[in-house]
Scaffold this active site. Structure first.
Site, short mmCIF file in Angstrom:
data_model
loop_
_atom_site.label_atom_id
_atom_site.label_comp_id
_atom_site.label_asym_id
_atom_site.label_seq_id
_atom_site.Cartn_x
_atom_site.Cartn_y
_atom_site.Cartn_z
N GLY A 152 0.79 -0.78 0.12
CA GLY A 152 -0.07 0.28 -0.22
C GLY A 152 1.01 1.37 -0.20
N CYS A 153 -0.31 2.07 -0.85
CA CYS A 153 1.35 3.50 -0.59
C CYS A 153 1.70 4.36 1.20
CB CYS A 153 0.04 4.69 -0.89
SG CYS A 153 -1.66 4.93 -0.50
N TYR A 154 0.32 4.41 2.22
CA TYR A 154 0.84 4.54 3.24
C TYR A 154 2.25 3.44 3.31
CZ TYR A 154 -2.87 7.75 3.38
OH TYR A 154 -3.82 8.82 4.11
#
Length: 346
Positions: A152-154
């Site tokens: 995921g990006c986070y």
């Protein structure tokens, strides 16, 4: 000599991550996107939705059920579907390599998936067959894998920021992580809370203590640390299109100077082509459109806490760029192939 052409399909090709994949693949010499699947846009041309993708403007999106056999014949499939959809479709494919940009195959524990995503996993028996696609930590595993779960990006930003601390046993207690993201991370589908009048001049937290990237971050950091890791994670939406600015902080287990912390990070990421360790703070514009990460460790001597900031583009290193990096590795190419991009500034 003719150029090696690898037939490539994209599930969810009309969303923001899918469109970013198309942009990056326009510059890749081997991965050729020949099957573009987007149920809600089936029949439309790429150029109807994304005129900036002029090189493939005439290609048409296809319906998913009509494309499963063609996708199975692809050498490579990128899946950019929302979580909950990939786990019902991807097991049906016989494609050589699949890179999933969603969350369905990141967590190894099906109970954790159900807790954080709100639905039971459709194929928990397949979770151990997927590799976690963060090249900076798991490059050798990715090289030999054919099923890759893109982070995921986070999670990408948080793990890269905290991994050197966890691996070297430099902190004690929980990690406090705060992250500000542009609205493209919420996807292309229109939502009332993402309207211009709502977002402009506004900043707010969301999914506080409930964001689904929390167990993903903890899972990977525990693997790095070889010990339990707990985080307190608060994400925020800010009125910009793309980019993540993340900070993580924790109490140091023993006294360290800022120079010592900097040396730890420089050594950890010394041979990583897309991670830059810096003394100065960086902003999101300095990574916009590039597969680049800037990380800056700092020391708060007064509280004996380390504070690490990390910036990346949520659609590139946080999604499509990292997916392409993973695909390069598993096909034996230089991982930077098609990703040697400078940021778009200003």
């Amino acid at each position: 000599m003719p150029t090696l052409e690898i037939k490539t399909g994209i599930l969810g090709a009309s969303g923001y991550a899918g469109a970013e994949l198309l942009r990056l693949l326009c510059g890749h010499p081997h991965f050729k996107p020949l099957c573009l699947v987007a149920a809600s846009q089936a029949g439309a041309r790429v150029g109807d939705l994304y005129p900036h993708l002029a090189a493939m403007a005439q290609q048409r999106y296809q319906h998913v059920q009509e494309s499963l056999s063609e996708l199975s014949r692809c050498d490579l499939v990128f899946c950019a579907l929302p979580h909950g959809q990939a786990m019902t479709l991807l097991p049906k494919l016989e494609s050589k390599v699949i890179v999933d940009l969603g969350g369905d195959f990141r967590l190894q524990d099906p109970a954790a998936y159900e807790q954080w995503y709100g639905v039971p996993h459709a194929c928990p028996e397949l979770l151990p067959t997927w590799s976690y696609g963060l090249p900076e930590l798991f490059r050798e595993e990715i090289i030999t894998s054919t099923r890759i779960a893109n982070p995921g990006c986070y999670a990408t930003a948080a793990i890269l920021a905290a991994a050197p601390l966890c691996q070297n046993g430099l902190i004690k207690g929980s990690l406090v992580i705060n992250a500000l993201s542009g609205v493209s991370g919420a996807g292309r589908a229109p939502k009332a809370e993402l309207h211009f009048a709502h977002m402009y001049e506004d900043l707010r937290a969301y999914k506080v203590a409930k964001h689904q990237h929390t167990p993903e971050i903890e899972m990977v950091l525990e693997r790095v640390a070889g010990a339990p890791v707990r985080i307190s994670f608060t994400p925020y939406l800010v009125p910009m299109v793309r980019g993540i600015h993340l900070s993580c902080s924790a109490e140091l287990a023993q006294d360290r100077t800022e120079e010592e912390l900097l040396a730890v990070y420089q050594g950890f990421y010394k041979d990583q082509p897309f991670v830059s360790v810096a003394r100065e703070q960086h902003g999101t514009k300095e990574v916009r459109g590039a597969n680049r990460v800037f990380i800056t460790p700092a020391l708060d001597e007064r509280t004996n806490r380390v504070i690490v900031t990390c910036v990346l583009d949520n659609l590139v290193k946080g999604a499509a760029g990292q997916a392409l990096q993973n695909a390069n590795l598993t096909f034996g190419f230089d991982e930077a192939l098609g990703l040697d991009l400078s940021a778009l500034y200003p």
